[in-house]
Design a protein around this motif. Structure first.
Motif, PDB file in Angstrom:
ATOM      1  N   MET A   1       0.849  -1.165   0.000  1.00 27.65           N
ATOM      2  CA  MET A   1       0.000   0.000   0.000  1.00 27.65           C
ATOM      3  C   MET A   1       0.900   1.235   0.000  1.00 27.65           C
ATOM      4  N   LEU A   2       0.502   2.212  -0.774  1.00 28.77           N
ATOM      5  CA  LEU A   2       1.216   3.479  -0.862  1.00 28.77           C
ATOM      6  C   LEU A   2       0.755   4.392   0.267  1.00 28.77           C
ATOM      7  N   ILE A   3       1.688   5.066   0.917  1.00 27.48           N
ATOM      8  CA  ILE A   3       1.348   6.061   1.925  1.00 27.48           C
ATOM      9  C   ILE A   3       1.942   7.393   1.485  1.00 27.48           C
ATOM     10  N   LEU A   4       1.123   8.435   1.572  1.00 26.11           N
ATOM     11  CA  LEU A   4       1.529   9.780   1.165  1.00 26.11           C
ATOM     12  C   LEU A   4       1.391  10.726   2.336  1.00 26.11           C
ATOM     13  N   ASN A   5       2.306  11.667   2.422  1.00 25.70           N
ATOM     14  CA  ASN A   5       2.211  12.779   3.368  1.00 25.70           C
ATOM     15  C   ASN A   5       2.263  14.048   2.545  1.00 25.70           C
ATOM     16  N   GLY A   6       1.513  15.028   2.953  1.00 26.11           N
ATOM     17  CA  GLY A   6       1.533  16.291   2.233  1.00 26.11           C
ATOM     18  C   GLY A   6       0.619  17.300   2.871  1.00 26.11           C
ATOM     19  N   SER A   7       0.221  18.280   2.067  1.00 22.97           N
ATOM     20  CA  SER A   7      -0.706  19.297   2.547  1.00 22.97           C
ATOM     21  C   SER A   7      -1.606  19.712   1.397  1.00 22.97           C
ATOM     22  N   ALA A   8      -2.733  20.310   1.768  1.00 25.49           N
ATOM     23  CA  ALA A   8      -3.691  20.788   0.780  1.00 25.49           C
ATOM     24  C   ALA A   8      -4.456  21.964   1.380  1.00 25.49           C
ATOM     25  N   GLU A   9      -5.013  22.759   0.500  1.00 29.42           N
ATOM     26  CA  GLU A   9      -5.764  23.948   0.914  1.00 29.42           C
ATOM     27  C   GLU A   9      -7.256  23.641   0.867  1.00 29.42           C
ATOM     28  N   TYR A  10      -7.959  24.031   1.923  1.00 32.50           N
ATOM     29  CA  TYR A  10      -9.406  23.821   1.975  1.00 32.50           C
ATOM     30  C   TYR A  10     -10.088  24.862   1.103  1.00 32.50           C
ATOM     31  N   MET A  11     -10.970  24.418   0.214  1.00 37.01           N
ATOM     32  CA  MET A  11     -11.558  25.302  -0.786  1.00 37.01           C
ATOM     33  C   MET A  11     -13.042  25.591  -0.579  1.00 37.01           C
ATOM     34  N   LEU A  12     -13.694  24.891   0.336  1.00 37.61           N
ATOM     35  CA  LEU A  12     -15.126  25.089   0.529  1.00 37.61           C
ATOM     36  C   LEU A  12     -15.401  26.208   1.520  1.00 37.61           C
ATOM     37  N   THR A  13     -16.584  26.790   1.419  1.00 38.81           N
ATOM     38  CA  THR A  13     -16.979  27.841   2.361  1.00 38.81           C
ATOM     39  C   THR A  13     -17.790  27.276   3.523  1.00 38.81           C
ATOM     40  N   SER A  14     -18.067  25.992   3.486  1.00 39.78           N
ATOM     41  CA  SER A  14     -18.785  25.343   4.579  1.00 39.78           C
ATOM     42  C   SER A  14     -17.955  24.159   5.061  1.00 39.78           C
ATOM     43  N   GLY A  15     -18.356  23.611   6.177  1.00 39.98           N
ATOM     44  CA  GLY A  15     -17.633  22.464   6.724  1.00 39.98           C
ATOM     45  C   GLY A  15     -16.871  22.848   7.967  1.00 39.98           C
ATOM     46  N   GLU A  16     -16.095  21.913   8.451  1.00 39.34           N
ATOM     47  CA  GLU A  16     -15.376  22.104   9.712  1.00 39.34           C
ATOM     48  C   GLU A  16     -14.135  22.972   9.565  1.00 39.34           C
ATOM     49  N   GLU A  42      -5.870  13.197  -6.864  1.00 44.05           N
ATOM     50  CA  GLU A  42      -6.334  14.574  -7.002  1.00 44.05           C
ATOM     51  C   GLU A  42      -7.861  14.640  -7.018  1.00 44.05           C
ATOM     52  N   LYS A  43      -8.492  13.784  -7.795  1.00 41.21           N
ATOM     53  CA  LYS A  43      -9.951  13.761  -7.886  1.00 41.21           C
ATOM     54  C   LYS A  43     -10.580  13.465  -6.517  1.00 41.21           C
ATOM     55  N   TYR A  44     -10.000  12.535  -5.794  1.00 42.30           N
ATOM     56  CA  TYR A  44     -10.488  12.145  -4.469  1.00 42.30           C
ATOM     57  C   TYR A  44     -10.444  13.325  -3.500  1.00 42.30           C
ATOM     58  N   LEU A  45      -9.311  14.033  -3.476  1.00 43.85           N
ATOM     59  CA  LEU A  45      -9.164  15.161  -2.553  1.00 43.85           C
ATOM     60  C   LEU A  45     -10.047  16.341  -2.959  1.00 43.85           C
ATOM     61  N   ILE A  46     -10.106  16.646  -4.232  1.00 43.03           N
ATOM     62  CA  ILE A  46     -10.935  17.763  -4.706  1.00 43.03           C
ATOM     63  C   ILE A  46     -12.409  17.506  -4.381  1.00 43.03           C
ATOM     64  N   ALA A  47     -12.859  16.275  -4.528  1.00 34.99           N
ATOM     65  CA  ALA A  47     -14.252  15.931  -4.215  1.00 34.99           C
ATOM     66  C   ALA A  47     -14.577  16.173  -2.742  1.00 34.99           C
ATOM     67  N   ARG A  48     -13.555  16.215  -1.905  1.00 35.70           N
ATOM     68  CA  ARG A  48     -13.740  16.452  -0.474  1.00 35.70           C
ATOM     69  C   ARG A  48     -13.413  17.887  -0.062  1.00 35.70           C
ATOM     70  N   GLY A  49     -13.200  18.757  -1.060  1.00 31.90           N
ATOM     71  CA  GLY A  49     -12.987  20.171  -0.781  1.00 31.90           C
ATOM     72  C   GLY A  49     -11.543  20.613  -0.684  1.00 31.90           C
ATOM     73  N   TRP A  50     -10.597  19.785  -1.085  1.00 28.69           N
ATOM     74  CA  TRP A  50      -9.179  20.099  -0.961  1.00 28.69           C
ATOM     75  C   TRP A  50      -8.554  20.312  -2.328  1.00 28.69           C
ATOM     76  N   ASP A  51      -7.698  21.335  -2.446  1.00 26.73           N
ATOM     77  CA  ASP A  51      -6.990  21.599  -3.701  1.00 26.73           C
ATOM     78  C   ASP A  51      -5.625  22.192  -3.373  1.00 26.73           C
ATOM     79  N   ASN A  52      -4.884  22.576  -4.408  1.00 23.47           N
ATOM     80  CA  ASN A  52      -3.505  23.051  -4.231  1.00 23.47           C
ATOM     81  C   ASN A  52      -2.724  22.031  -3.403  1.00 23.47           C
ATOM     82  N   ILE A  53      -2.793  20.814  -3.863  1.00 26.66           N
ATOM     83  CA  ILE A  53      -2.262  19.644  -3.171  1.00 26.66           C
ATOM     84  C   ILE A  53      -0.754  19.549  -3.377  1.00 26.66           C
TER      85      ILE A  53
END
Length: 100
Positions: A1-16, A42-53
């Motif tokens: 299994m691949l494990i990744l570490n990184g960061s992303a910017e939250y793009m939604l105006t709602s949520g936690e 990328e598609k997985y993270l964007i669907a959850r409100g994350w971008d600039n990964i």
């Protein structure tokens, strides 16, 4: 299994999270070839409100025995079943860290 570490910017105006804040993440990917998985990741993270990964580290983990944190164990198991799973740090990174 691949494990990744990184960061992303939250793009939604709602949520936690707050829009524009950058958060660290750990991600498990069932298929262990990073370059062939980048589009799905990328598609997985964007669907959850994350971008600039930004992926800062990646590696392989053979089994769950190398993991000692309950949330990461749960994420590993989820990725085994669903193919991808992400754990995002609830605390935003400070701007000095996010810019480096």
């Amino acid at each position: 299994m691949l494990i990744l570490n990184g960061s992303a910017e939250y793009m939604l105006t709602s949520g936690e999270q707050v829009k524009g804040n950058r958060h660290g993440f750990n991600m498990f990917v069932k298929h262990d070839e990073l370059t062939t998985q980048l589009q799905d990741i990328e598609k997985y993270l964007i669907a959850r409100g994350w971008d600039n990964i930004e992926i800062t580290e990646n590696g392989l983990i053979e089994n769950i025995e190398g993991i000692n944190h309950a949330v990461l164990i749960e994420a590993f198991k989820k990725a085994q079943n669903e193919g991808l799973s992400v754990v995002v740090n609830n605390t935003a990174m400070n701007s000095a860290v996010a810019m480096s």
